[in-house]
Write a protein that holds these residues in place. Structure first.
Motif, mmCIF file in Angstrom:
data_model
loop_
_atom_site.group_PDB
_atom_site.id
_atom_site.type_symbol
_atom_site.label_atom_id
_atom_site.label_comp_id
_atom_site.label_asym_id
_atom_site.label_seq_id
_atom_site.Cartn_x
_atom_site.Cartn_y
_atom_site.Cartn_z
ATOM 1 N N ALA A 1 0.825 -1.209 0.000
ATOM 2 C CA ALA A 1 0.000 0.000 0.000
ATOM 3 C C ALA A 1 0.859 1.259 0.000
ATOM 4 O O ALA A 1 0.551 2.239 -0.701
ATOM 5 C CB ALA A 1 -0.940 -0.003 1.197
ATOM 6 N N LEU A 2 1.944 1.263 0.745
ATOM 7 C CA LEU A 2 2.810 2.446 0.795
ATOM 8 C C LEU A 2 3.554 2.641 -0.530
ATOM 9 O O LEU A 2 3.670 3.773 -1.021
ATOM 10 C CB LEU A 2 3.790 2.340 1.956
ATOM 11 N N VAL A 3 4.050 1.557 -1.118
ATOM 12 C CA VAL A 3 4.703 1.667 -2.428
ATOM 13 C C VAL A 3 3.689 2.119 -3.475
ATOM 14 O O VAL A 3 3.996 2.951 -4.339
ATOM 15 C CB VAL A 3 5.372 0.334 -2.829
ATOM 16 N N ASP A 4 2.464 1.612 -3.384
ATOM 17 C CA ASP A 4 1.411 2.047 -4.302
ATOM 18 C C ASP A 4 1.125 3.533 -4.117
ATOM 19 O O ASP A 4 0.878 4.245 -5.092
ATOM 20 C CB ASP A 4 0.148 1.227 -4.082
ATOM 21 N N GLY A 5 1.174 4.019 -2.886
ATOM 22 C CA GLY A 5 0.990 5.451 -2.645
ATOM 23 C C GLY A 5 2.090 6.278 -3.285
ATOM 24 O O GLY A 5 1.822 7.321 -3.888
ATOM 25 N N VAL A 6 3.330 5.815 -3.186
ATOM 26 C CA VAL A 6 4.455 6.511 -3.826
ATOM 27 C C VAL A 6 4.235 6.569 -5.335
ATOM 28 O O VAL A 6 4.386 7.626 -5.964
ATOM 29 C CB VAL A 6 5.794 5.811 -3.497
ATOM 30 N N LEU A 7 3.872 5.435 -5.927
ATOM 31 C CA LEU A 7 3.654 5.396 -7.375
ATOM 32 C C LEU A 7 2.417 6.207 -7.779
ATOM 33 O O LEU A 7 2.388 6.799 -8.865
ATOM 34 C CB LEU A 7 3.535 3.946 -7.845
ATOM 35 N N ALA A 8 1.406 6.253 -6.905
ATOM 36 C CA ALA A 8 0.223 7.070 -7.187
ATOM 37 C C ALA A 8 0.592 8.550 -7.216
ATOM 38 O O ALA A 8 0.094 9.303 -8.058
ATOM 39 C CB ALA A 8 -0.862 6.812 -6.145
ATOM 40 N N GLY A 9 1.468 8.970 -6.309
ATOM 41 C CA GLY A 9 1.932 10.357 -6.328
ATOM 42 C C GLY A 9 2.681 10.666 -7.608
ATOM 43 O O GLY A 9 2.491 11.731 -8.212
ATOM 44 N N PHE A 10 3.521 9.741 -8.051
ATOM 45 C CA PHE A 10 4.247 9.921 -9.305
ATOM 46 C C PHE A 10 3.271 10.014 -10.485
ATOM 47 O O PHE A 10 3.379 10.906 -11.315
ATOM 48 C CB PHE A 10 5.223 8.758 -9.519
ATOM 49 N N ARG A 11 2.299 9.084 -10.531
ATOM 50 C CA ARG A 11 1.338 9.087 -11.639
ATOM 51 C C ARG A 11 0.497 10.359 -11.648
ATOM 52 O O ARG A 11 0.173 10.894 -12.705
ATOM 53 C CB ARG A 11 0.426 7.867 -11.559
ATOM 54 N N ALA A 12 0.142 10.863 -10.471
ATOM 55 C CA ALA A 12 -0.674 12.074 -10.387
ATOM 56 C C ALA A 12 0.076 13.286 -10.921
ATOM 57 O O ALA A 12 -0.528 14.216 -11.451
ATOM 58 C CB ALA A 12 -1.109 12.322 -8.950
ATOM 59 N N ALA B 1 -8.333 5.296 -3.714
ATOM 60 C CA ALA B 1 -8.623 6.715 -3.481
ATOM 61 C C ALA B 1 -7.373 7.581 -3.386
ATOM 62 O O ALA B 1 -7.454 8.809 -3.513
ATOM 63 C CB ALA B 1 -9.434 6.867 -2.201
ATOM 64 N N VAL B 2 -6.208 6.984 -3.193
ATOM 65 C CA VAL B 2 -4.987 7.775 -2.976
ATOM 66 C C VAL B 2 -4.640 8.618 -4.194
ATOM 67 O O VAL B 2 -4.393 9.829 -4.067
ATOM 68 C CB VAL B 2 -3.802 6.857 -2.579
ATOM 69 N N GLU B 3 -4.603 8.026 -5.369
ATOM 70 C CA GLU B 3 -4.188 8.778 -6.560
ATOM 71 C C GLU B 3 -5.124 9.946 -6.879
ATOM 72 O O GLU B 3 -4.650 11.064 -7.109
ATOM 73 C CB GLU B 3 -4.051 7.844 -7.762
ATOM 74 N N PRO B 4 -6.455 9.753 -6.896
ATOM 75 C CA PRO B 4 -7.319 10.918 -7.141
ATOM 76 C C PRO B 4 -7.173 11.996 -6.078
ATOM 77 O O PRO B 4 -7.241 13.190 -6.381
ATOM 78 C CB PRO B 4 -8.737 10.332 -7.129
ATOM 79 N N TRP B 5 -6.957 11.579 -4.838
ATOM 80 C CA TRP B 5 -6.784 12.545 -3.753
ATOM 81 C C TRP B 5 -5.533 13.376 -4.002
ATOM 82 O O TRP B 5 -5.574 14.613 -3.924
ATOM 83 C CB TRP B 5 -6.712 11.809 -2.428
ATOM 84 N N VAL B 6 -4.421 12.736 -4.286
ATOM 85 C CA VAL B 6 -3.172 13.460 -4.547
ATOM 86 C C VAL B 6 -3.330 14.341 -5.786
ATOM 87 O O VAL B 6 -2.902 15.500 -5.804
ATOM 88 C CB VAL B 6 -1.990 12.479 -4.711
ATOM 89 N N HIS B 7 -3.953 13.804 -6.803
ATOM 90 C CA HIS B 7 -4.131 14.573 -8.041
ATOM 91 C C HIS B 7 -4.960 15.842 -7.798
ATOM 92 O O HIS B 7 -4.563 16.932 -8.213
ATOM 93 C CB HIS B 7 -4.813 13.705 -9.106
ATOM 94 N N ARG B 8 -6.091 15.698 -7.129
ATOM 95 C CA ARG B 8 -6.952 16.862 -6.886
ATOM 96 C C ARG B 8 -6.331 17.859 -5.922
ATOM 97 O O ARG B 8 -6.522 19.057 -6.054
ATOM 98 C CB ARG B 8 -8.308 16.404 -6.358
ATOM 99 N N ARG B 9 -5.579 17.347 -4.959
ATOM 100 C CA ARG B 9 -4.993 18.225 -3.951
ATOM 101 C C ARG B 9 -3.862 19.070 -4.505
ATOM 102 O O ARG B 9 -3.746 20.242 -4.202
ATOM 103 C CB ARG B 9 -4.505 17.370 -2.769
ATOM 104 N N TRP B 10 -2.986 18.472 -5.341
ATOM 105 C CA TRP B 10 -1.786 19.186 -5.761
ATOM 106 C C TRP B 10 -1.617 19.339 -7.263
ATOM 107 O O TRP B 10 -0.861 20.203 -7.693
ATOM 108 C CB TRP B 10 -0.521 18.477 -5.215
ATOM 109 N N TYR B 11 -2.267 18.512 -8.069
ATOM 110 C CA TYR B 11 -1.915 18.501 -9.497
ATOM 111 C C TYR B 11 -3.100 18.675 -10.429
ATOM 112 O O TYR B 11 -3.036 18.286 -11.592
ATOM 113 C CB TYR B 11 -1.187 17.186 -9.832
#
Length: 175
Positions: A16-27, A161-171
């Motif tokens: 889950a944490l590695v997926d969060g890192v990659l979700a931030g990159f993808r966002a 939900a992590v990737e959309p959250w990061v995307h909407r929050r910062w990108y």
């Protein structure tokens, strides 16, 4: 020998944490016109890690409440571990291929590494939500009780939900 009751939560949390890192990159990809984006992507991956950790922390609180309110916490923990094993049957092979692609990218020369990323991570990014949904629904379907099933669905939903959250929050807007 280490027990599954210790390994399964640790492996799922790590994934889950590695997926969060990659979700931030993808966002963050495609949002910045800089030539050298290393710092930009490091910040994005850190944001994804923090978001993934926050979701993981919320899930841990829910799991603690589920365990604390169970008539037999040991049995409920066993049920949750079994649901985690079920999820790993889906997520484990997927995560292994992703890690192998990233290791290949790090150690291979530029052209084969790029080809490996295009061959491995490109299609895998597209099926990631479906693998996560299949893992969560299968764990919920095979769960022996409703709280365990709800936790499995919540875990899969939180990961998605992590990737959309990061995307909407910062990108949401190009830099």
């Amino acid at each position: 020998m280490v027990s599954a009751s210790i390994v399964v939560p640790g492996v799922l949390a790590s994934i889950a944490l590695v997926d969060g890192v990659l979700a931030g990159f993808r966002a963050a990809t495609g949002r910045n016109g800089l030539i050298r984006k290393r710092g930009y992507y490091l910040v994005a991956m850190r944001r994804g890690l923090v978001a993934g950790g926050a979701v993981l922390g919320c899930l841990a609180l829910v799991l603690a409440v589920v365990l604390a309110t169970a008539p037999d916490p040991a049995t409920r923990y066993g049920d949750l571990t079994h649901a985690g094993i079920t999820m790993l049957w889906f997520i484990g092979p997927y995560a292994s291929v992703v890690v192998a692609s990233l290791i290949g990218y790090a150690v291979l020369p530029r052209r084969p590494a790029t080809f490996l990323i295009l061959l491995g991570l490109g299609p895998l990014t597209l099926i990631r939500p479906w693998v996560t949904i299949a893992a969560g629904l299968t764990a919920a379907w095979t769960a022996p009780n409703l709280p365990t099933a709800a936790c499995a669905v919540l875990a899969a939903t939180g990961a998605l939900a992590v990737e959309p959250w990061v995307h909407r929050r910062w990108y949401a807007e190009p830099a």
